[in-house]
Scaffold this motif. Sequence first.
Motif, PDB file in Angstrom:
ATOM      1  N   GLU A 135       0.842  -1.194   0.000  1.00  0.00           N
ATOM      2  CA  GLU A 135       0.000   0.000   0.000  1.00  0.00           C
ATOM      3  C   GLU A 135       0.882   1.250   0.000  1.00  0.00           C
ATOM      4  OE1 GLU A 135      -3.341   0.274  -0.161  1.00  0.00           O
ATOM      5  OE2 GLU A 135      -3.412  -1.908  -0.474  1.00  0.00           O
ATOM      6  N   PRO A 136       0.377   2.369  -0.594  1.00  0.00           N
ATOM      7  CA  PRO A 136       1.161   3.615  -0.588  1.00  0.00           C
ATOM      8  C   PRO A 136       1.554   4.012   0.843  1.00  0.00           C
ATOM      9  CG  PRO A 136      -0.701   3.811  -2.074  1.00  0.00           C
ATOM     10  CD  PRO A 136      -0.896   2.511  -1.335  1.00  0.00           C
ATOM     11  N   PHE A 137       2.735   4.562   1.003  1.00  0.00           N
ATOM     12  CA  PHE A 137       3.242   4.907   2.326  1.00  0.00           C
ATOM     13  C   PHE A 137       4.064   6.188   2.236  1.00  0.00           C
ATOM     14  CE2 PHE A 137       6.403   2.446   0.114  1.00  0.00           C
ATOM     15  CZ  PHE A 137       7.609   3.043   0.431  1.00  0.00           C
ATOM     16  N   LYS A 138       4.373   6.775   3.383  1.00  0.00           N
ATOM     17  CA  LYS A 138       5.237   7.945   3.433  1.00  0.00           C
ATOM     18  C   LYS A 138       6.651   7.505   3.812  1.00  0.00           C
ATOM     19  CE  LYS A 138       1.887  11.620   4.363  1.00  0.00           C
ATOM     20  NZ  LYS A 138       1.531  12.755   5.247  1.00  0.00           N
ATOM     21  N   ILE A 139       7.631   8.053   3.117  1.00  0.00           N
ATOM     22  CA  ILE A 139       9.023   7.720   3.390  1.00  0.00           C
ATOM     23  C   ILE A 139       9.433   8.316   4.738  1.00  0.00           C
ATOM     24  CG2 ILE A 139      11.408   8.085   2.646  1.00  0.00           C
ATOM     25  CD1 ILE A 139      10.443   8.040  -0.210  1.00  0.00           C
ATOM     26  N   THR A 140      10.001   7.477   5.591  1.00  0.00           N
ATOM     27  CA  THR A 140      10.483   7.908   6.895  1.00  0.00           C
ATOM     28  C   THR A 140      11.901   7.363   7.105  1.00  0.00           C
ATOM     29  OG1 THR A 140       9.647   5.937   8.043  1.00  0.00           O
ATOM     30  CG2 THR A 140       8.131   7.811   7.806  1.00  0.00           C
ATOM     31  N   GLU A 141      12.460   7.648   8.269  1.00  0.00           N
ATOM     32  CA  GLU A 141      13.769   7.099   8.604  1.00  0.00           C
ATOM     33  C   GLU A 141      13.736   5.579   8.586  1.00  0.00           C
ATOM     34  OE1 GLU A 141      16.982   7.208  12.324  1.00  0.00           O
ATOM     35  OE2 GLU A 141      15.268   8.572  12.291  1.00  0.00           O
ATOM     36  N   GLN A 142      12.587   4.997   8.969  1.00  0.00           N
ATOM     37  CA  GLN A 142      12.453   3.544   8.988  1.00  0.00           C
ATOM     38  C   GLN A 142      12.605   2.964   7.581  1.00  0.00           C
ATOM     39  OE1 GLN A 142      12.331   1.587  11.584  1.00  0.00           O
ATOM     40  NE2 GLN A 142      12.229  -0.254  10.318  1.00  0.00           N
ATOM     41  N   THR A 143      12.152   3.709   6.567  1.00  0.00           N
ATOM     42  CA  THR A 143      12.305   3.254   5.189  1.00  0.00           C
ATOM     43  C   THR A 143      13.778   3.060   4.852  1.00  0.00           C
ATOM     44  OG1 THR A 143      10.348   4.581   4.614  1.00  0.00           O
ATOM     45  CG2 THR A 143      11.683   3.719   2.789  1.00  0.00           C
ATOM     46  N   GLY A 144      14.595   4.039   5.240  1.00  0.00           N
ATOM     47  CA  GLY A 144      16.029   3.932   4.994  1.00  0.00           C
ATOM     48  C   GLY A 144      16.657   2.783   5.751  1.00  0.00           C
TER      49      GLY A 144
END
Length: 212
Positions: A135-144
């Motif tokens: 599902e669409p998501f917002k990029i956060t520090e966790q993404t990195g």
Amino acid sequence: RYIQAIDACVSEGMEVIIIDSSSHEWSGPGGCLEINEKLAQAKYRGNTWSAWNETTPRHDSFVQKVLHCDSHIITCTRSKMETIMGEDKKIKKVGMKDIQRDGWEYELTVSLSIDRDTHMTIASKDRTELFEGKEPFKITEQTGLMIKDWCDKGIVPEKPKEIDYVSLLDDCKTKEELTEAWKSLPLHIRASQDIIDFSKIKAASFNKIVDL
């Protein structure tokens, strides 16, 4: 100049390089499109197709530098609305397109498209399988951190060496050693008729048959 900048970052020990934006390497002042047009006028009598024989290797060198860089690289790319002319001769919008040479996003490990209004993100290409189909998501520090963890696990472990079970049994010097060695064998190895026959022959050499 992009290649020189990347080399300068690497030489200073930078672990992560952010290129904002890679679109300028392709389009805009000093970009490949402008270089190709100037080459066409100066050397190829206006023939832009012939000029690509010189421009394409320059662009390919930039792509290879990004792909094989010792540092992690995050590239930002501008986008524009892509349109086509339908059979009814009307212009139709077919989605957003990166301002870069066709196929650029497929060179990358992960390519994430961010909606301008909602800042929600979807993966347009994902070799890590961390974001594909999600599902669409917002990029956060966790993404990195997720991508970093995937990179850290990317080292392929060495293939375990095959164990020579016959030699293992043959190295036994006493009945007791042979018995312990037999017990240490995996069950599927014990079931091998060749291993069973060899064990009996080895046991007989001690003038006693080991109970298998």
